[in-house]
Design a protein around this motif. Structure first.
Motif, PDB file in Angstrom:
ATOM      1  N   LYS A  71       0.833  -1.204   0.000  1.00 17.82           N
ATOM      2  CA  LYS A  71       0.000   0.000   0.000  1.00 17.82           C
ATOM      3  C   LYS A  71       0.868   1.255   0.000  1.00 17.82           C
ATOM      4  CE  LYS A  71      -4.121  -1.967   2.119  1.00 17.82           C
ATOM      5  NZ  LYS A  71      -5.123  -1.858   3.192  1.00 17.82           N
ATOM      6  N   VAL A  91       0.905   4.039  -3.129  1.00 22.76           N
ATOM      7  CA  VAL A  91       0.633   5.465  -2.909  1.00 22.76           C
ATOM      8  C   VAL A  91       1.833   6.296  -3.365  1.00 22.76           C
ATOM      9  CG1 VAL A  91       0.295   7.225  -1.126  1.00 22.76           C
ATOM     10  CG2 VAL A  91      -1.072   5.130  -1.100  1.00 22.76           C
ATOM     11  N   GLY A  95       1.033  12.230  -2.791  1.00 26.63           N
ATOM     12  CA  GLY A  95       1.363  10.828  -3.032  1.00 26.63           C
ATOM     13  C   GLY A  95       2.694  10.429  -2.419  1.00 26.63           C
ATOM     14  N   GLY A 110       2.910   8.016   0.732  1.00 30.50           N
ATOM     15  CA  GLY A 110       3.676   6.776   0.660  1.00 30.50           C
ATOM     16  C   GLY A 110       4.678   6.681   1.793  1.00 30.50           C
ATOM     17  N   LYS A 136      -3.157   6.883   6.245  1.00 37.09           N
ATOM     18  CA  LYS A 136      -3.661   6.777   4.869  1.00 37.09           C
ATOM     19  C   LYS A 136      -4.154   8.107   4.311  1.00 37.09           C
ATOM     20  CE  LYS A 136      -5.231   2.014   5.500  1.00 37.09           C
ATOM     21  NZ  LYS A 136      -6.404   1.128   5.479  1.00 37.09           N
ATOM     22  N   GLY A 154      -2.361   9.747   1.282  1.00 37.27           N
ATOM     23  CA  GLY A 154      -2.489   8.884   0.114  1.00 37.27           C
ATOM     24  C   GLY A 154      -3.866   8.957  -0.513  1.00 37.27           C
ATOM     25  N   ALA A 182      -4.799  10.295  -4.285  1.00 37.25           N
ATOM     26  CA  ALA A 182      -5.639   9.575  -5.248  1.00 37.25           C
ATOM     27  C   ALA A 182      -6.875  10.399  -5.607  1.00 37.25           C
ATOM     28  CB  ALA A 182      -6.036   8.217  -4.683  1.00 37.25           C
ATOM     29  N   SER A 194      -5.400   5.100 -10.122  1.00 38.23           N
ATOM     30  CA  SER A 194      -5.506   5.847  -8.866  1.00 38.23           C
ATOM     31  C   SER A 194      -6.742   5.428  -8.083  1.00 38.23           C
ATOM     32  CB  SER A 194      -5.542   7.352  -9.148  1.00 38.23           C
ATOM     33  OG  SER A 194      -4.346   7.763  -9.751  1.00 38.23           O
ATOM     34  N   THR A 225      -6.136   2.003  -6.619  1.00 37.99           N
ATOM     35  CA  THR A 225      -5.194   2.139  -5.506  1.00 37.99           C
ATOM     36  C   THR A 225      -5.898   2.719  -4.285  1.00 37.99           C
ATOM     37  OG1 THR A 225      -3.303   2.369  -6.980  1.00 37.99           O
ATOM     38  CG2 THR A 225      -3.034   3.209  -4.752  1.00 37.99           C
ATOM     39  N   MET A 226      -6.729   3.737  -4.499  1.00 35.61           N
ATOM     40  CA  MET A 226      -7.458   4.334  -3.384  1.00 35.61           C
ATOM     41  C   MET A 226      -8.327   3.290  -2.690  1.00 35.61           C
ATOM     42  SD  MET A 226     -10.329   7.385  -3.200  1.00 35.61           S
ATOM     43  CE  MET A 226      -9.375   8.654  -3.948  1.00 35.61           C
ATOM     44  N   VAL A 265      -6.062   0.836  -0.769  1.00 33.16           N
ATOM     45  CA  VAL A 265      -5.457   1.450   0.423  1.00 33.16           C
ATOM     46  C   VAL A 265      -6.507   1.669   1.503  1.00 33.16           C
ATOM     47  CG1 VAL A 265      -4.393   3.598   1.277  1.00 33.16           C
ATOM     48  CG2 VAL A 265      -3.518   2.502  -0.778  1.00 33.16           C
TER      49      VAL A 265
END
Length: 161
Positions: free
Chosen positions: A6, A10, A79, A83, A101, A104, A108, A149, A152-153, A156
Motif C-alpha cells: 500500500k 501510494v 502521493g 507513501g 492513509k 495517500g 488519489a 488511482s 489504488t485508493m 489502500v
C-alpha cells in the motif's frame, strides 16, 4: 507485506504525477499547443458541432495548463508524502496505520480530479478531444491513470490491515 505494498502504490501515484508534471514543464510549449488544439475544436470531423463552446484563445490554454500542472504537483506532493507516511507506520497499530492513509487518499482523490474530472469530463466530454489523435492519446492516458488511482485508493482504504 500488504502494508508495504500500500505504501509503495501510494508513493507511485505521487511519483507518476511528478513525472507527468516535470515532462509537461520540459515540453511547456508543446503541452500548451496541445491544449490550444483540443480546446479550439480543430479537426473535429466526427462531431463538428457542439452545444457548448470552443475556446481558441491562447490564454485559456495557459490557464488550463496551469490547472493541470497545479493538480499534478498536488498529486505528487500528497502521493510521495502519503507513501512515506504509510511506510513509516507499516509496523504500527491498525489505528495508526489507518490514520496514515490520509495523504495517500488525498493524492488519489486529486488524481481523480485531474485525470477524470479535468481530462475526461472537460477534455473528452465537453471539448470532445477523443475526435483527434492528440486528444485521444491524452484521453487514453488520463483514463489509465485515473483508474489506477481509483483502484489504488480502494485498495489502500481497505481497513483490514
Amino acid at each position: 507485506m500488504v502494508r508495504s505494498i500500500k505504501a509503495a502504490l501510494v508513493f507511485f501515484i505521487g511519483l507518476h504525477a511528478l513525472f507527468y508534471a516535470l515532462q509537461n514543464i520540459a515540453n511547456l510549449e508543446a503541452a500548451h499547443g496541445a491544449l490550444v488544439y483540443v480546446m479550439s475544436g480543430a479537426d473535429h470531423e466526427v462531431y463538428p458541432a457542439t452545444i457548448f463552446f470552443k475556446l481558441s484563445g491562447a490564454i485559456w490554454a495557459w490557464l488550463a495548463l496551469a490547472i493541470v500542472l497545479l493538480g499534478e504537483f498536488l498529486v505528487a506532493f500528497f502521493g510521495i508524502k502519503g507513501g512515506w507516511e504509510l511506510w513509516q507506520s507499516r509496523n504500527a497499530s491498525p489505528e495508526i496505520f489507518h490514520s496514515a492513509k490520509k495523504s495517500g487518499v488525498i493524492a488519489a482523490g486529486f488524481a481523480l480530479l485531474v485525470w477524470f474530472g479535468f481530462f475526461m469530463t472537460f477534455g473528452a466530454a465537453f471539448f470532445q478531444m477523443w475526435q483527434t489523435q492528440i486528444g485521444a492519446g491524452s484521453m487514453e492516458g488520463a483514463f489509465m491513470y485515473a483508474m489506477a488511482s481509483a483502484i489504488t485508493m480502494l485498495f489502500v482504504c481497505v481497513t483490514d490491515d
